[in-house]
Design a protein around this motif. Structure first.
Motif, PDB file in Angstrom:
ATOM      1  N   VAL A  94      36.605  30.371  28.337  1.00 44.72           N
ATOM      2  CA  VAL A  94      35.210  30.432  28.911  1.00 44.72           C
ATOM      3  C   VAL A  94      34.595  32.301  28.396  1.00 44.72           C
ATOM      4  O   VAL A  94      33.600  32.566  29.185  1.00 44.72           O
ATOM      5  CB  VAL A  94      36.170  31.133  30.438  1.00 44.72           C
ATOM      6  N   GLY A  95      34.565  32.220  27.244  1.00 42.07           N
ATOM      7  CA  GLY A  95      34.218  33.674  26.309  1.00 42.07           C
ATOM      8  C   GLY A  95      35.422  34.986  26.953  1.00 42.07           C
ATOM      9  O   GLY A  95      36.080  35.182  28.430  1.00 42.07           O
ATOM     10  N   PRO A  96      34.649  35.924  26.171  1.00 37.17           N
ATOM     11  CA  PRO A  96      35.487  37.032  26.159  1.00 37.17           C
ATOM     12  C   PRO A  96      35.268  37.643  27.343  1.00 37.17           C
ATOM     13  O   PRO A  96      36.322  38.854  28.188  1.00 37.17           O
ATOM     14  CB  PRO A  96      35.666  37.995  24.805  1.00 37.17           C
ATOM     15  N   GLY A  97      34.039  38.160  27.744  1.00 37.89           N
ATOM     16  CA  GLY A  97      33.562  38.611  29.317  1.00 37.89           C
ATOM     17  C   GLY A  97      34.455  38.502  30.494  1.00 37.89           C
ATOM     18  O   GLY A  97      34.791  38.687  31.023  1.00 37.89           O
ATOM     19  N   HIS A  98      33.942  37.136  30.703  1.00 37.05           N
ATOM     20  CA  HIS A  98      34.420  36.469  31.869  1.00 37.05           C
ATOM     21  C   HIS A  98      36.149  36.172  31.687  1.00 37.05           C
ATOM     22  O   HIS A  98      36.845  36.587  32.278  1.00 37.05           O
ATOM     23  CB  HIS A  98      33.947  34.463  31.966  1.00 37.05           C
ATOM     24  N   ALA A  99      36.938  36.346  30.327  1.00 40.69           N
ATOM     25  CA  ALA A  99      37.892  36.462  30.407  1.00 40.69           C
ATOM     26  C   ALA A  99      38.627  37.738  31.554  1.00 40.69           C
ATOM     27  O   ALA A  99      39.701  38.183  31.378  1.00 40.69           O
ATOM     28  CB  ALA A  99      38.910  35.993  29.003  1.00 40.69           C
ATOM     29  N   ALA A 100      37.858  39.126  30.491  1.00 45.04           N
ATOM     30  CA  ALA A 100      38.183  40.592  30.859  1.00 45.04           C
ATOM     31  C   ALA A 100      38.362  40.427  32.557  1.00 45.04           C
ATOM     32  O   ALA A 100      39.297  41.034  32.721  1.00 45.04           O
ATOM     33  CB  ALA A 100      37.202  40.983  29.743  1.00 45.04           C
ATOM     34  N   ASP A 101      37.070  39.842  33.048  1.00 45.59           N
ATOM     35  CA  ASP A 101      37.128  40.053  33.939  1.00 45.59           C
ATOM     36  C   ASP A 101      38.078  39.405  35.134  1.00 45.59           C
ATOM     37  O   ASP A 101      38.390  40.392  36.403  1.00 45.59           O
ATOM     38  CB  ASP A 101      35.199  39.271  34.453  1.00 45.59           C
ATOM     39  N   LEU A 102      37.961  38.379  34.659  1.00 45.64           N
ATOM     40  CA  LEU A 102      39.585  37.648  35.441  1.00 45.64           C
ATOM     41  C   LEU A 102      40.870  38.257  35.385  1.00 45.64           C
ATOM     42  O   LEU A 102      41.354  38.462  36.201  1.00 45.64           O
ATOM     43  CB  LEU A 102      39.587  35.925  35.169  1.00 45.64           C
ATOM     44  N   LEU A 103      41.133  38.927  34.093  1.00 47.47           N
ATOM     45  CA  LEU A 103      42.378  38.878  33.938  1.00 47.47           C
ATOM     46  C   LEU A 103      42.620  40.735  34.339  1.00 47.47           C
ATOM     47  O   LEU A 103      43.356  41.258  35.437  1.00 47.47           O
ATOM     48  CB  LEU A 103      42.596  39.245  32.427  1.00 47.47           C
ATOM     49  N   TYR A 104      41.105  41.327  34.065  1.00 47.82           N
ATOM     50  CA  TYR A 104      41.728  43.114  35.380  1.00 47.82           C
ATOM     51  C   TYR A 104      41.117  42.837  36.043  1.00 47.82           C
ATOM     52  O   TYR A 104      42.589  43.337  36.926  1.00 47.82           O
ATOM     53  CB  TYR A 104      40.572  43.752  34.289  1.00 47.82           C
ATOM     54  N   SER A 105      40.330  42.562  37.427  1.00 46.98           N
ATOM     55  CA  SER A 105      40.328  42.703  38.596  1.00 46.98           C
ATOM     56  C   SER A 105      41.463  41.353  39.006  1.00 46.98           C
ATOM     57  O   SER A 105      41.312  41.486  40.123  1.00 46.98           O
ATOM     58  CB  SER A 105      39.362  41.862  38.989  1.00 46.98           C
ATOM     59  N   ALA A 106      42.096  40.123  38.820  1.00 48.43           N
ATOM     60  CA  ALA A 106      42.364  38.827  38.979  1.00 48.43           C
ATOM     61  C   ALA A 106      42.076  38.540  40.222  1.00 48.43           C
ATOM     62  O   ALA A 106      42.575  38.468  41.431  1.00 48.43           O
ATOM     63  CB  ALA A 106      44.039  39.539  39.696  1.00 48.43           C
ATOM     64  N   ARG A 107      41.166  38.513  40.655  1.00 47.57           N
ATOM     65  CA  ARG A 107      39.816  38.120  41.683  1.00 47.57           C
ATOM     66  C   ARG A 107      40.353  36.914  41.878  1.00 47.57           C
ATOM     67  O   ARG A 107      40.653  35.970  40.725  1.00 47.57           O
ATOM     68  CB  ARG A 107      38.663  38.738  41.509  1.00 47.57           C
ATOM     69  N   LYS A 108      39.694  36.240  42.666  1.00 47.95           N
ATOM     70  CA  LYS A 108      39.887  34.559  43.347  1.00 47.95           C
ATOM     71  C   LYS A 108      38.628  33.885  42.948  1.00 47.95           C
ATOM     72  O   LYS A 108      37.265  34.547  43.206  1.00 47.95           O
ATOM     73  CB  LYS A 108      39.989  34.549  44.672  1.00 47.95           C
TER      74      LYS A 108
END
Length: 272
Positions: A164-178
């Motif tokens: 998904v690219g580094p930005g999306h990856a950081a978002d998903l991993l940091y926030s753990a959002r749904k």
């Protein structure tokens, strides 16, 4: 033979294997039994020359909600490379793949993930290690780890940015959002989105097309290339491809590939 998964064969010639995680009352949360059975089923279909494509899905309304909270364990760092996780998927493959959950790349057939519902934690890990991801419009995704006081485990910090690219990856991993199925499609986390009632039919239609109309030898080599390229520079990747092309031109499947095209008939690939 299996108690927490199901294994079946389907398709026009029975060449598609379907592995179903089968604890629907627990959203298919992973247990030690399911973990062992999944690896055993992957070993079985990998060694079955009649099988050309593998589909992984979940029973009921979930794909896999992660590790069953009742079976969480504290693993020493070396456990991930312990001997029991290194086999039976040696097969002279890059050792980076021989880890507890990173064995999907060593399976010689394409693994298509049909994500029918929630995919969280280890469920998302399984999806990422699959070659192709199709999802129901009712699916939902979460890395889950940070909200449990955990970290990006089992190689997901390597896999997710490449998908998904580094930005999306950081978002998903940091926030753990749904993440909804629609957003997952937009960011490239899944390849195709289908209505819930048609997910398996569409996935199996695609899988059967691969099994019947594409050279299994070609897919096997291309899968190797796709998983090896991140470790290579352009020159090395090109040299490797040139060597593989030379071998392909001498194969039975190349001869058949030309013949069925010229003769305007269905292919009869052998995988050799």
């Amino acid at each position: 033979m299996y108690t927490q998964i199901e294994l079946s064969r389907t398709g026009a010639s029975g060449r598609v294997a379907v592995i179903t995680l089968n604890r629907p009352d627990k959203l298919n949360a992973l247990t030690k039994v399911m973990e062992a059975e999944l690896r055993r089923a992957m070993e079985e279909v990998d060694g079955d020359d009649a099988v050309r494509v593998v589909v992984l899905t979940g029973a009921g309304r979930g794909f896999c909600a992660g590790m069953d909270i009742d079976e969480l364990e504290i693993l020493p760092p070396g456990d991930i490379r312990a001997a029991q996780w290194m086999r039976p998927f040696d097969m002279n493959r890059r050792p980076d793949y021989q880890t507890r959950y990173g064995y999907f790349p060593a399976v010689r057939k394409p693994v298509i993930c049909a994500i029918n519902g929630a995919a969280a934690g280890l469920g998302l890990v399984f999806a990422l290690y699959s070659d192709i991801r199709f999802a129901s419009d009712r699916a939902a995704f979460s890395t889950a780890f940070a909200k449990r006081g955990l970290i990006a485990e089992h190689g997901i910090a390597w896999m997710l940015p490449r998908v998904v690219g580094p930005g999306h990856a950081a978002d998903l991993l940091y926030s753990a959002r749904k993440v909804s199925a629609a957003e997952a499609l937009q960011m490239g986390l899944v390849n195709r989105l289908f209505e819930a009632d048609s997910l398996m039919a569409e996935t199996l239609r695609y899988a059967d097309d691969l099994a019947e109309n594409v050279s299994p030898r070609s897919i096997r080599v291309i899968k190797d290339q796709l998983w090896e390229v991140p470790f290579q520079d352009l020159a090395q990747a090109t040299r490797t491809a040139n060597e593989a092309m030379y071998e392909s031109i001498q194969s039975e499947d190349f001869t058949e590939g030309v013949a069925h095209f010229v003769e305007r008939r269905a292919a009869r690939f052998t995988g050799r």
